[in-house]
Design a protein around this motif. Sequence first.
Motif, PDB file in Angstrom:
ATOM      1  N   VAL A  18       0.841  -1.194   0.000  1.00  0.00           N
ATOM      2  CA  VAL A  18       0.000   0.000   0.000  1.00  0.00           C
ATOM      3  C   VAL A  18       0.879   1.247   0.000  1.00  0.00           C
ATOM      4  N   GLY A  19       0.617   2.128  -0.937  1.00  0.00           N
ATOM      5  CA  GLY A  19       1.379   3.372  -1.054  1.00  0.00           C
ATOM      6  C   GLY A  19       0.941   4.130  -2.289  1.00  0.00           C
ATOM      7  N   PRO A  20       1.449   5.335  -2.471  1.00  0.00           N
ATOM      8  CA  PRO A  20       1.003   6.157  -3.602  1.00  0.00           C
ATOM      9  C   PRO A  20       1.318   5.559  -4.964  1.00  0.00           C
ATOM     10  N   ARG A  21       2.337   4.714  -5.050  1.00  0.00           N
ATOM     11  CA  ARG A  21       2.688   4.128  -6.350  1.00  0.00           C
ATOM     12  C   ARG A  21       1.577   3.244  -6.891  1.00  0.00           C
ATOM     13  N   PHE A  22       0.842   2.602  -5.997  1.00  0.00           N
ATOM     14  CA  PHE A  22      -0.180   1.643  -6.411  1.00  0.00           C
ATOM     15  C   PHE A  22      -1.567   2.053  -5.920  1.00  0.00           C
ATOM     16  N   PRO A  61      -2.555  13.927  -0.926  1.00  0.00           N
ATOM     17  CA  PRO A  61      -3.863  13.276  -1.015  1.00  0.00           C
ATOM     18  C   PRO A  61      -3.834  11.813  -0.563  1.00  0.00           C
ATOM     19  N   PHE A  62      -2.759  11.090  -0.907  1.00  0.00           N
ATOM     20  CA  PHE A  62      -2.721   9.693  -0.489  1.00  0.00           C
ATOM     21  C   PHE A  62      -2.587   9.571   1.025  1.00  0.00           C
ATOM     22  N   ALA A  63      -1.792  10.440   1.635  1.00  0.00           N
ATOM     23  CA  ALA A  63      -1.667  10.421   3.089  1.00  0.00           C
ATOM     24  C   ALA A  63      -3.018  10.678   3.745  1.00  0.00           C
TER      25      ALA A  63
END
Length: 252
Positions: A18-22, A61-63
Amino acid sequence: MPSVPKSERRLFLSVHDVGPRFESQVDRLRDLLGRHAPQDRIALLVVPNHWGQAPLTRGTPFATKLRGWADAGAELFVHGWFHRDDSTHTGRAAQLKARHMTAGEGEFLGLSYDAALTRMRDGRRLIEDIAGRPTAGFIAPAWLYGAGADAALADAGFRIAENHRRVWNPTTGKILARDPVLTWASRSRARILSSLAAARVLPPVLRHLPTARIGVHPGDTTVPALLDSIDRAVGRVRRTHAPARYADLLAA
């Protein structure tokens, strides 16, 4: 094989990497697993900076999305730091694991104690700062731990860790669950086929065990047959096991 009463069987679901890359792939996997379990029963394994190319950054935004998931009850695990294996491995066993059990992503297989402890603590600090609540535990990328990582786990303060075969409390050494984790691989045709075969064979075995674990990865979304297999396998195990939180193992 003796059967465990249905009321005592638990299913642990997790989305890895899980992270911004995916981000879009994680959304898709959460929706898929959400067909079978409440979202707060789907653990999220968070990578602080996947391959050094996708840092998890406060105020993005992902955070904000990650904090929202945590506020809604999702358990967050520290899942390495880079998820990339940059170590030089010595010993045939470690070399075989690094070569055959993962595609260069067993980050904690060859780390020293000091390096492993630093990455564990830094990852925990970052994720907890963003989420605003404690992390549930630590799970090494590819479920691979070397001697340095094993020793660091005992001092990092995590109460839950897991590998391919078991879940345990690193602070006490107590085994919390013993079961094979069901997962899929998408990086080659041979691994796709073997994953599909395992997903047909393993659910009938898991139904007799008190716990069942199923983990999915962003790469699974690139192969429609894997998504269909995941949906079927989770549905089959769901008939005999109730979705649960990893923290329930500590309470037990």
